[in-house]
Design an enzyme around this catalytic site. Structure first.
Site, mmCIF file in Angstrom:
data_model
loop_
_atom_site.group_PDB
_atom_site.id
_atom_site.type_symbol
_atom_site.label_atom_id
_atom_site.label_comp_id
_atom_site.label_asym_id
_atom_site.label_seq_id
_atom_site.Cartn_x
_atom_site.Cartn_y
_atom_site.Cartn_z
ATOM 1 N N GLU A 1 -16.017 31.867 -109.995
ATOM 2 C CA GLU A 1 -14.589 31.617 -110.121
ATOM 3 C C GLU A 1 -14.033 30.846 -108.931
ATOM 4 O O GLU A 1 -14.487 31.008 -107.807
ATOM 5 C CB GLU A 1 -13.850 32.948 -110.273
ATOM 6 C CG GLU A 1 -14.238 33.644 -111.571
ATOM 7 C CD GLU A 1 -13.497 34.933 -111.836
ATOM 8 O OE1 GLU A 1 -13.236 35.213 -113.004
ATOM 9 O OE2 GLU A 1 -13.191 35.675 -110.891
ATOM 10 N N CYS B 1 -9.246 28.487 -103.400
ATOM 11 C CA CYS B 1 -10.199 29.492 -102.937
ATOM 12 C C CYS B 1 -11.523 29.236 -103.661
ATOM 13 O O CYS B 1 -11.589 29.255 -104.886
ATOM 14 C CB CYS B 1 -9.635 30.877 -103.262
ATOM 15 S SG CYS B 1 -10.708 32.212 -102.761
ATOM 16 N N CYS C 1 -22.670 38.517 -104.805
ATOM 17 C CA CYS C 1 -22.755 38.690 -103.356
ATOM 18 C C CYS C 1 -23.649 39.887 -103.074
ATOM 19 O O CYS C 1 -23.636 40.856 -103.827
ATOM 20 C CB CYS C 1 -21.362 38.928 -102.763
ATOM 21 S SG CYS C 1 -21.351 38.969 -100.949
ATOM 22 N N CYS D 1 -19.877 45.099 -99.732
ATOM 23 C CA CYS D 1 -18.655 45.645 -99.138
ATOM 24 C C CYS D 1 -18.024 46.568 -100.184
ATOM 25 O O CYS D 1 -17.869 46.187 -101.350
ATOM 26 C CB CYS D 1 -17.689 44.525 -98.752
ATOM 27 S SG CYS D 1 -18.363 43.458 -97.475
ATOM 28 N N CYS E 1 -14.864 45.573 -102.519
ATOM 29 C CA CYS E 1 -14.813 44.237 -103.107
ATOM 30 C C CYS E 1 -15.452 44.235 -104.497
ATOM 31 O O CYS E 1 -16.580 44.702 -104.678
ATOM 32 C CB CYS E 1 -15.514 43.236 -102.207
ATOM 33 S SG CYS E 1 -15.477 41.556 -102.879
ATOM 34 N N CYS F 1 -7.541 38.404 -104.009
ATOM 35 C CA CYS F 1 -8.667 38.656 -103.100
ATOM 36 C C CYS F 1 -9.465 39.858 -103.584
ATOM 37 O O CYS F 1 -8.905 40.903 -103.872
ATOM 38 C CB CYS F 1 -8.186 39.002 -101.704
ATOM 39 S SG CYS F 1 -7.096 37.810 -100.989
HETATM 40 N N1 SAH Z 1 -17.879 37.154 -97.820
HETATM 41 C C1 SAH Z 1 -16.806 36.480 -97.159
HETATM 42 C C2 SAH Z 1 -15.969 35.688 -98.120
HETATM 43 C C3 SAH Z 1 -15.158 36.525 -99.095
HETATM 44 S S1 SAH Z 1 -13.531 36.367 -98.609
HETATM 45 C C4 SAH Z 1 -16.009 37.483 -96.374
HETATM 46 O O1 SAH Z 1 -16.288 38.661 -96.482
HETATM 47 O O2 SAH Z 1 -15.136 37.087 -95.607
HETATM 48 C C5 SAH Z 1 -12.669 37.509 -99.527
HETATM 49 C C6 SAH Z 1 -11.681 38.261 -98.662
HETATM 50 O O3 SAH Z 1 -10.994 39.227 -99.470
HETATM 51 C C7 SAH Z 1 -12.396 39.023 -97.576
HETATM 52 O O4 SAH Z 1 -11.623 39.164 -96.443
HETATM 53 C C8 SAH Z 1 -12.584 40.344 -98.275
HETATM 54 O O5 SAH Z 1 -12.888 41.344 -97.390
HETATM 55 C C9 SAH Z 1 -11.247 40.516 -98.960
HETATM 56 N N2 SAH Z 1 -11.315 41.472 -100.064
HETATM 57 C C10 SAH Z 1 -12.403 41.850 -100.743
HETATM 58 N N3 SAH Z 1 -12.103 42.746 -101.685
HETATM 59 C C11 SAH Z 1 -10.775 42.924 -101.615
HETATM 60 C C12 SAH Z 1 -9.857 43.697 -102.372
HETATM 61 N N4 SAH Z 1 -10.270 44.480 -103.379
HETATM 62 N N5 SAH Z 1 -8.561 43.635 -102.054
HETATM 63 C C13 SAH Z 1 -8.142 42.830 -101.061
HETATM 64 N N6 SAH Z 1 -8.954 42.061 -100.317
HETATM 65 C C14 SAH Z 1 -10.265 42.111 -100.595
#
Ligand code: SAH
Length: 377
Positions: A100, A113, A120, A124, A127, A348
């Site tokens: 996406e 974005c 991935c 985390c 996420c 995000c």
């Molecule tokens: N892997 C990279 C790129 C992904 S960026 C990284 O971790 O930075 C996506 C951003 O959104 C990251 O800061 C991630 O931590 C955040 N994110 C992930 N899941 C989320 C959620 N459920 N709600 C809000 N932010 C989230």
């Protein structure tokens, strides 16, 4: 009986090349470098994918190109607009996989974005992409192709009518684990003959791959964002398992090396606020302490975006405000990221795409991580 058929030699996707790669490819065809640059402009300024329409490219060269290469952006499976103008594209990759890309319009800028991997592997906890597992890295063509597709849709004209003013590598995947392809794609975003964006307008976000942060600072001029989410190791390891390998002190040291190499830049620290998990005044105090040791940095607070099956919840609005105020009062530059596009799961951490065959690859990925091979990636 087997029939002998002439196998067509595999055509090359020109979106896989940065400027130098394109020049080298044209050299192989026996063409001058400026020809490569002419074609590059057609691809990225005019968003042209048909050699026929490249009117200032001679007929013979057009035929040569037709025979040896193509301009192949990813196919749009579907695209969808949110009530707030956010636009999401589901782009089909090979074998039923899909990723996406999301466009977020704001009054003074438009941010795209972009994803870097199918799924991935970092796992985390908060996420949605993590729940999909990891399938594979995206090619350069598939990364820059996201921007090409969005630019075409939006009527983006480089240097004139810029609809995409900023790119963030914040979609699916960990960009630093797909280093070479991500760097090539970002160099096309930056290149004047590409999308021509300034270094501060192209941002790579990482969960904190320390050696790759150093490598990135030596390789290309872009902005850095770091997904922090907790300022103590115990909690960060729980939320971002990569922290076990690269704990906060090492991550901050890498960030300081970055800033030393790029004195006029700043680093953004992303901090997703989850109810009762990392949103308490003591967490803000820990974050303040950490940020005090970082020159020239800002914090970007992200209200948690929920997705099916998650055990986390978004912090209450008052808690988010108090958290921000506490940081601001301590002199830490802190922004609150407005939630955009959540009605189409484009916010995000909500990007899922479609990831097939994830179990085996996920297991391989974990094994490599455990073996520490990722250091060498
Ligand atoms: N892997 C990279 C790129 C992904 S960026 C990284 O971790 O930075 C996506 C951003 O959104 C990251 O800061 C991630 O931590 C955040 N994110 C992930 N899941 C989320 C959620 N459920 N709600 C809000 N932010 C989230």
């Amino acid at each position: 009986m087997n029939q002998v058929v002439d196998q067509p030699t595999e055509k090359v996707n020109l979106l896989d090349f940065d400027r130098q790669g394109l020049r080298d490819f044209f050299a192989q065809l026996g063409e001058k470098p400026y020809r490569a640059e002419q074609v590059m402009k057609w691809i990225y300024h005019h968003l042209e994918d048909n050699f026929e329409n490249m009117t200032d490219v001679g007929k013979t060269l057009r035929a040569k190109l037709e025979a040896s290469c193509y301009i192949g952006p990813p196919k749009t499976v579907f695209d969808k607009a949110a009530a707030d103008g956010t636009h999401k594209w589901l782009l089909g990759m090979d074998g039923g996989n899909a990723i996406e890309a999301v466009y977020i319009p704001e009054p003074t800028r438009g941010t795209l974005c972009v994803s870097s991997q199918v799924g991935c592997g970092l796992n985390c906890q908060f996420c949605s992409t993590a729940t999909q597992g990891f399938n594979r890295n995206l090619s350069t063509a598939e990364i820059i192709g996201q921007m090409w597709v969005a630019a075409k849709y939006l009527g983006n004209i480089t240097h004139q009518n810029r609809r995409i003013t900023n790119v963030v590598m914040m979609g699916m995947g960990e960009p630093l684990l797909n280093f070479d392809n991500v760097v090539k794609a970002m160099s096309l975003m930056r290149d004047d003959l590409g999308f021509g964006l300034a270094s501060k307008r192209v941002t790579l976000s990482t969960a904190g791959l320390v050696p790759m942060i150093d490598k990135l600072s030596e390789t290309i001029d872009v902005s850095l964002a770091v997904s922090l989410h907790a300022a103590n190791d115990e909690l960060r390891t729980e939320l971002v398992p990569l922290n076990k390998r690269y704990p906060i002190a090492e991550l901050m040291a890498a960030c300081n090396r970055w800033l030393a190499r790029k004195p006029r830049t700043s680093i953004t620290f992303e901090y997703t606020l989850m109810k009762g998990v990392n949103d308490q005044p003591e967490h803000a105090r820990q974050l303040i302490k950490l940020m005090r040791r970082m020159a020239n940095c800002k914090v970007n607070l992200i209200p948690f975006n929920p997705f099916p099956g998650t055990r986390f919840e978004r912090s209450d609005a008052t808690v988010i405000r108090d958290f921000q105020t506490q940081l601001l009062n301590a002199g830490v530059l802190t922004m609150l990221r407005r939630t955009r596009g959540d009605d189409i799961d484009a916010a995000c951490g909500q990007l899922k795409g479609q990831v097939l065959d994830r179990t085996r690859r996920q297991a391989e990925f974990r094994k490599r991580l455990d073996e520490g091979v990722i250091h060498a990636v």
